[in-house]
Write a protein that holds these residues in place. Structure first.
Motif, PDB file in Angstrom:
ATOM      1  N   PHE A 182      43.638  23.598 -81.414  1.00 49.20           N
ATOM      2  CA  PHE A 182      43.545  24.233 -80.136  1.00 49.20           C
ATOM      3  C   PHE A 182      42.681  25.729 -80.616  1.00 49.20           C
ATOM      4  CE2 PHE A 182      45.356  28.433 -78.003  1.00 49.20           C
ATOM      5  CZ  PHE A 182      45.194  28.004 -76.898  1.00 49.20           C
ATOM      6  N   VAL A 183      42.690  26.401 -81.477  1.00 54.69           N
ATOM      7  CA  VAL A 183      42.117  27.795 -81.796  1.00 54.69           C
ATOM      8  C   VAL A 183      40.626  27.162 -81.985  1.00 54.69           C
ATOM      9  CG1 VAL A 183      42.217  28.171 -84.089  1.00 54.69           C
ATOM     10  CG2 VAL A 183      42.210  29.909 -82.481  1.00 54.69           C
ATOM     11  N   SER A 195      37.182  30.273 -93.739  1.00 55.39           N
ATOM     12  CA  SER A 195      36.672  30.184 -92.194  1.00 55.39           C
ATOM     13  C   SER A 195      37.363  30.959 -91.273  1.00 55.39           C
ATOM     14  CB  SER A 195      36.731  28.572 -91.751  1.00 55.39           C
ATOM     15  OG  SER A 195      35.889  27.914 -92.565  1.00 55.39           O
ATOM     16  N   THR A 196      38.604  31.573 -91.471  1.00 55.47           N
ATOM     17  CA  THR A 196      39.312  32.510 -90.503  1.00 55.47           C
ATOM     18  C   THR A 196      38.851  33.979 -90.742  1.00 55.47           C
ATOM     19  OG1 THR A 196      41.130  33.126 -92.094  1.00 55.47           O
ATOM     20  CG2 THR A 196      41.367  31.063 -90.213  1.00 55.47           C
ATOM     21  N   ILE A 197      38.122  34.265 -91.677  1.00 49.89           N
ATOM     22  CA  ILE A 197      37.797  35.712 -91.930  1.00 49.89           C
ATOM     23  C   ILE A 197      36.567  35.960 -90.997  1.00 49.89           C
ATOM     24  CG2 ILE A 197      36.831  37.164 -93.762  1.00 49.89           C
ATOM     25  CD1 ILE A 197      38.505  35.643 -95.790  1.00 49.89           C
ATOM     26  N   PRO A 198      35.471  35.371 -90.984  1.00 53.97           N
ATOM     27  CA  PRO A 198      34.229  35.715 -89.973  1.00 53.97           C
ATOM     28  C   PRO A 198      34.821  35.867 -88.546  1.00 53.97           C
ATOM     29  CG  PRO A 198      33.479  34.112 -91.492  1.00 53.97           C
ATOM     30  CD  PRO A 198      35.053  34.202 -91.683  1.00 53.97           C
ATOM     31  N   ILE A 232      46.071  34.551 -84.099  1.00 53.63           N
ATOM     32  CA  ILE A 232      46.259  33.442 -84.367  1.00 53.63           C
ATOM     33  C   ILE A 232      45.366  33.013 -85.618  1.00 53.63           C
ATOM     34  CG2 ILE A 232      45.313  31.109 -83.820  1.00 53.63           C
ATOM     35  CD1 ILE A 232      45.570  31.867 -80.693  1.00 53.63           C
ATOM     36  N   TYR A 233      44.257  33.621 -85.735  1.00 53.19           N
ATOM     37  CA  TYR A 233      43.599  33.685 -87.172  1.00 53.19           C
ATOM     38  C   TYR A 233      44.299  34.121 -88.207  1.00 53.19           C
ATOM     39  CZ  TYR A 233      39.560  31.788 -84.803  1.00 53.19           C
ATOM     40  OH  TYR A 233      38.473  30.997 -84.119  1.00 53.19           O
ATOM     41  N   LEU A 234      45.000  35.367 -88.008  1.00 54.19           N
ATOM     42  CA  LEU A 234      45.794  35.902 -89.270  1.00 54.19           C
ATOM     43  C   LEU A 234      47.163  35.070 -89.268  1.00 54.19           C
ATOM     44  CD1 LEU A 234      46.044  39.661 -88.192  1.00 54.19           C
ATOM     45  CD2 LEU A 234      44.949  38.542 -90.178  1.00 54.19           C
ATOM     46  N   PHE A 235      47.624  34.478 -88.624  1.00 49.17           N
ATOM     47  CA  PHE A 235      48.632  33.295 -88.862  1.00 49.17           C
ATOM     48  C   PHE A 235      48.086  32.134 -89.712  1.00 49.17           C
ATOM     49  CE2 PHE A 235      50.328  29.153 -87.755  1.00 49.17           C
ATOM     50  CZ  PHE A 235      51.520  29.318 -88.258  1.00 49.17           C
TER      51      PHE A 235
END
Length: 169
Positions: free
Chosen positions: A31-32, A89-92, A132-135
């Motif tokens: 989804f994200v 991959s969520t950090i950027p 969402i990315y932090l989750f």
């Protein structure tokens, strides 16, 4: 009556007692990833119109920031969707959404006496993506991901057992 109460109890247990965390993580990643990737595609398609007016960050020019943003939106989204280097991959995207929120607030503050976001303003979008990315950063990719399969391969090569090496994935 006994059969009806058993049926209700079974339905209740199926909907509350069972967790589908790996499937839920896959859904969240897809989804994200799709939602964020569409921004990258739009930026890529409208590159010529956007390159002069795109916000600048840390001394980079507009065009460089736009290229960097497109790369983050497309590459990180793809990696997240397939579950490859998911946490990294969520950090950027988190960083880019923090900057996006800063620019939204920066543009809002001169026009409003105090900071608020209503449903017509775009300020919800970066905050939603950050959440969402932090989750995903905390929860990890789950067992339906390349990260998990690569982990299994490494564990196998080392001759270890999956249960002892991966306590809770």
């Amino acid at each position: 009556m006994k059969k009806l109460s058993d049926l209700i109890a079974n339905i209740y247990l199926r909907t509350t007692g069972y967790t589908y965390s790996n499937l839920a993580r896959l859904f969240m990643r897809l989804f994200v990833g799709i939602m964020f990737m569409q921004f990258g595609i739009r930026h890529l398609v409208n590159f010529q119109q956007m390159k002069a007016d795109f916000p600048t960050v840390i001394g980079l020019d507009s065009e460089t920031c736009l290229i960097l943003m497109i790369c983050i939106e497309l590459i990180c989204s793809l990696f997240i969707m397939v579950g490859f280097l998911t946490r990294l991959s969520t950090i950027p995207p988190i960083i880019t959404m923090v900057f996006a929120e800063y620019y939204i607030v920066h543009d809002l503050l001169p026009r409003t006496p105090f900071y608020y976001i209503d449903s017509t303003q775009p300020g919800y979008l970066p905050i939603m993506f950050i959440g969402i990315y932090l989750f995903m950063l905390l929860a990890g990719p789950g067992k339906i991901s390349l990260d998990y399969f690569i982990s299994l391969y490494i564990i196998n090569v080392r001759g270890h057992n999956e249960e002892e090496a991966l306590e809770e994935v």
